[in-house]
Design an enzyme around this catalytic site. Sequence first.
Site, PDB file in Angstrom:
ATOM      1  N   SER B 127      -2.947  10.636  19.545  1.00  0.00           N
ATOM      2  CA  SER B 127      -2.532   9.499  20.369  1.00  0.00           C
ATOM      3  C   SER B 127      -3.727   8.934  21.112  1.00  0.00           C
ATOM      4  O   SER B 127      -4.652   9.662  21.476  1.00  0.00           O
ATOM      5  CB  SER B 127      -1.489   9.982  21.379  1.00  0.00           C
ATOM      6  OG  SER B 127      -1.298   9.017  22.387  1.00  0.00           O
ATOM      7  N   TYR B 152       1.679  16.335  28.162  1.00  0.00           N
ATOM      8  CA  TYR B 152       1.856  15.765  26.826  1.00  0.00           C
ATOM      9  C   TYR B 152       0.506  15.330  26.248  1.00  0.00           C
ATOM     10  O   TYR B 152       0.126  15.719  25.140  1.00  0.00           O
ATOM     11  CB  TYR B 152       2.822  14.572  26.872  1.00  0.00           C
ATOM     12  CG  TYR B 152       2.702  13.691  25.655  1.00  0.00           C
ATOM     13  CD1 TYR B 152       3.223  14.098  24.431  1.00  0.00           C
ATOM     14  CD2 TYR B 152       2.025  12.466  25.715  1.00  0.00           C
ATOM     15  CE1 TYR B 152       3.070  13.310  23.299  1.00  0.00           C
ATOM     16  CE2 TYR B 152       1.867  11.680  24.594  1.00  0.00           C
ATOM     17  CZ  TYR B 152       2.390  12.101  23.390  1.00  0.00           C
ATOM     18  OH  TYR B 152       2.226  11.326  22.274  1.00  0.00           O
ATOM     19  N   LYS B 156      -2.028  16.818  22.989  1.00  0.00           N
ATOM     20  CA  LYS B 156      -2.634  16.050  21.895  1.00  0.00           C
ATOM     21  C   LYS B 156      -4.140  16.312  21.842  1.00  0.00           C
ATOM     22  O   LYS B 156      -4.711  16.541  20.775  1.00  0.00           O
ATOM     23  CB  LYS B 156      -2.373  14.548  22.064  1.00  0.00           C
ATOM     24  CG  LYS B 156      -0.917  14.125  21.874  1.00  0.00           C
ATOM     25  CD  LYS B 156      -0.435  14.347  20.452  1.00  0.00           C
ATOM     26  CE  LYS B 156       0.986  13.880  20.210  1.00  0.00           C
ATOM     27  NZ  LYS B 156       1.518  14.369  18.912  1.00  0.00           N
TER      28      LYS B 156
END
Lengths: 343, 343
Positions: B127, B152, B156
Amino acid sequence: MADEYVLVTGGAGYIGSHTVVELLSANYNVVVIDNLVNASMVSVSRVEDITGKKVPAHQVDLLDKSAIRDVFQKYKISIVMHFAGLKAVGESVALPLLYYHNNIGGTVNLLEVMKEFDVKNIIFSSSATVYGSPQYLPVDENHPIGGCTNAYGKTKYFIEEIIRDVCNADKTWKGILLRYFNPVGAHKSGKIGENPQGVPNNLMPFIAQVAVGRREYLTVYGDDYDTPDGTGVRDYIHIVDLAKGHVAAIDKLKRDCGCVAYNLGTGVGYSVLDMVKAFEKASGKSIPYKVAPRRAGDIASVYANPEKAEKELGWKTTLGLDEMCEDLWRWQSNNPYGYETSS
Amino acid sequence: MADEYVLVTGGAGYIGSHTVVELLSANYNVVVIDNLVNASMVSVSRVEDITGKKVPAHQVDLLDKSAIRDVFQKYKISIVMHFAGLKAVGESVALPLLYYHNNIGGTVNLLEVMKEFDVKNIIFSSSATVYGSPQYLPVDENHPIGGCTNAYGKTKYFIEEIIRDVCNADKTWKGILLRYFNPVGAHKSGKIGENPQGVPNNLMPFIAQVAVGRREYLTVYGDDYDTPDGTGVRDYIHIVDLAKGHVAAIDKLKRDCGCVAYNLGTGVGYSVLDMVKAFEKASGKSIPYKVAPRRAGDIASVYANPEKAEKELGWKTTLGLDEMCEDLWRWQSNNPYGYETSS
């Protein structure tokens, strides 16, 4: 809090065992867990010899969550000191998944069980390696972190971030991240010390094994760095000073602190050749060495700014280079093969 | 390679399901695994409707290593596309351990099983969040990574680093890290699309739920940013363009590539109000909105430099804002409650 325990993960290892001695001396109850992959229960019995106290110890792997739970069920734990983890830089480059699985997976299991049992105080064994290649010296705690070039260092950095997030999510958690510089030496009793498996990764155990006749000569990687004598400069800290830093961190945890990082170092850098000379003086042995090319990833100089720990933990180092070498030599000459009886 | 499969983890989810359609259209065999925590097997049968092909799919959680092994035993897998993971930013701030446990633990399990079965090609669903708050725009792949402010985003980033280390340790591994900007829209059939559980975290599904009458109004967080109309600017990319980027990445994997990261974005930024107007036009519905204060952690503008993907993957986006909104509206109006039949 006579019935409360400090849980020490990796408590049979080098830093863990010395910290247990200082915790017991400060009248904390201690329970040790260790998977014994890189350590020996002999160190725990030596700690009992030194302190005259019993230390409950269990062979537990942090990847086994139900085994962690059993320990939390058996003892009323109020604080966790988390030392357990694989720590060989070169191995971590070759086998990164092993490091991520063990170090990150084990830590997340530990934190989850702590949460289940409402134990929300953790002191984590981090490392100056989280600073990567320093942008300025001495390195203070505001220096950017994360520029690690190997999986070992990344696991230290990732775990710092995980603990920080846990403390942010629930303000009743408290975390202290202790960034060690280069721990060396041994307890003055000569009964416990660093006991590397195979070829030592670190300078001082290697020098000590040369002195005791287990290795022929020391390899010095690079003598053309931009340092006074061309060899790499590091901030060596006596293991007993380091261990006492953990006791000081407990006092800090008892006050309100969120999640805070502290350097544990002396603030003084010594070169490889400084260490060789100091060890020769302490041991009365000659340490032959050969110069080899620089190793990939090594940097010229790293040393700590230790002011934050002094100010906020009321802790500073008191033992110098001579004690580091004398105490290491006592351990190594009394225990030429560490906790094993022969090679 | 008629008997070889691409394993798609999280293949029942939004990005996974659209990618499976494009993989099947490009004549790859696909096997899907998904723990269905945040997805539905209905999407897999819709994919079968769209493509006229059968898609073997198994409910497997990546935390269950033996279940992953079973899949690798059953199918001859040559490439893994790894989408599976928890993805709600706000939840990750509140429950960081859940995210580290699932996303990191699941990925390490997957990589370990891949290693066991000698499957060493991975395309990872990363991302643009790994860039943190951009230091310059448009963001290219050389921009520093790691400044993520939530668990989160950190998962990644950590997974990128883990894959990078695995590829460095064994040069027969190949990894492609695809850094998504803001995927929106749906397949033009209207049969598959984004199906968020609960209140949507992302702008476009929220707008679509307002249009379809499930929500009263849109909340716009901040209209005082330094952007043309004061609302936040993002790089929205049509999900079908994004899915095709994964097929292009496979072609790249077949050539020698080590571990490489690519932005998947359009290079064009649109504001929240641009998106509202475009969606009103596409749907013929009015989207009432209210302005609220900025959210912590949000930034003014992020958009991609997509040149590296164009040059090295031979891929670029072809679908514009109108298609994004028209296709999203077709999906949402045909499936007001997503894959469920009612609220």
